[in-house]
Design an enzyme around this catalytic site. Structure first.
Site, PDB file in Angstrom:
ATOM      1  CB  CYS A 249      33.615  42.350  37.285  1.00 26.95           C
ATOM      2  SG  CYS A 249      34.932  43.181  38.199  1.00 26.95           S
TER       3      CYS A 249
ATOM      4  CB  SER B 269      34.687  44.220  28.208  1.00 26.93           C
ATOM      5  OG  SER B 269      34.124  42.943  28.047  1.00 26.93           O
TER       6      SER B 269
ATOM      7  CG  HIS C  92      38.641  44.544  38.928  1.00 22.72           C
ATOM      8  ND1 HIS C  92      38.561  43.593  37.946  1.00 22.72           N
ATOM      9  CD2 HIS C  92      39.961  44.618  39.277  1.00 22.72           C
ATOM     10  CE1 HIS C  92      39.769  43.102  37.697  1.00 22.72           C
ATOM     11  NE2 HIS C  92      40.631  43.687  38.498  1.00 22.72           N
TER      12      HIS C  92
ATOM     13  CB  CYS D 225      37.864  40.955  34.593  1.00 23.89           C
ATOM     14  SG  CYS D 225      37.497  40.783  36.359  1.00 23.89           S
TER      15      CYS D 225
ATOM     16  CD  GLU E  17      33.603  46.038  36.346  1.00 23.42           C
ATOM     17  OE1 GLU E  17      34.599  46.336  37.044  1.00 23.42           O
ATOM     18  OE2 GLU E  17      33.710  45.621  35.178  1.00 23.42           O
TER      19      GLU E  17
END
Lengths: 146, 146
Positions: free
Chosen positions: B82, B77, B50, B79, B52
């Site tokens: 992360c 936002s 992802h 998950c 991040e």
């Protein structure tokens, strides 16, 4: 002992023999291993490849339906990152080798409906105790502690 | 607008232009970007990269003291995976581009003392809305949904 936990332990031992952190994992879908791996912080200079993450990465991209019918085996209680990943993918069951040397987010997993089973396997404990004694600073780095 | 969020958006746009999922992130330590990245599910066939995670991986292995003095910027936002990683490393502050197209684990983060700030940036929303409309099945795969 459970054959799949034995495979996770083989991964942990491989990691130890490579000079890495001895935590291994396999992900099992409908009775078959679809991904296996071990912590590669040292081997790949990685901040995210914990054993569980390595196993999931090696399983490749999977549809939600695969994860939701899988069991994750890991030699050590899963940290917040790996627990979050279990929640992201809706993996319904986690078999944990031991939680004596490190307690992960088992309560969070249970509170979200994940089935958590702790075996407290002697070999898993021994691997971690030996490693933590030998390389305490590396272990602290892996779990974000000073 | 915050320069660092702008850099995270540049990463998200890069991802979109590569045919990937348009989520970007930067990690900032004492006012300097030490890692940047974007979602690479498509580009690397990855189940764990992802935005991040990619930024954290690109920052390399860091001692706990670095994470504990860092701010994570992400266009969406975060998950559960992360968010768990933010908790693992004790990152104290997260700046979120938007939570309109997806609501992550903001409540969990706050309950553990992480400072969470949501900007609701128009460009972040637009990128995700366009992408979800174009490739809904890819988005579902990324968040573990059918």
């Amino acid at each position: 002992m459970d054959t799949f936990l034995q495979e996770a332990i083989k991964e942990a031992e491989k990691g130890y023999n490579e000079g890495g952190i001895p935590i291994g994992s396999v992900i099992v879908h409908e009775g078959k291993i679809i991904g296996r791996g071990h912590n590669r912080r040292v081997q790949k200079g990685s901040a995210i490849l914990h054993g569980e993450m390595d196993a999931l990465e090696n399983a490749g991209r999977q549809p939600a339906s695969v994860y939701k019918n899988s069991v994750l085996y890991t030699t050590l209680s899963p940290c917040p990152m790996c627990s979050g990943t279990i929640l992201l993918y809706g993996i319904p069951k986690v078999i944990i080798g031991e939680n004596k040397t490190f307690m992960g987010e088992e309560e969070l997993l249970k509170s979200r409906g994940v089935q958590v089973e702790v075996v407290n396997n002697e070999r898993c404990i021994e691997l971690m105790e030996t490693f933590i004694k030998e390389k305490p600073e590396l272990w602290n780095e892996d779990i974000g502690e000073e």
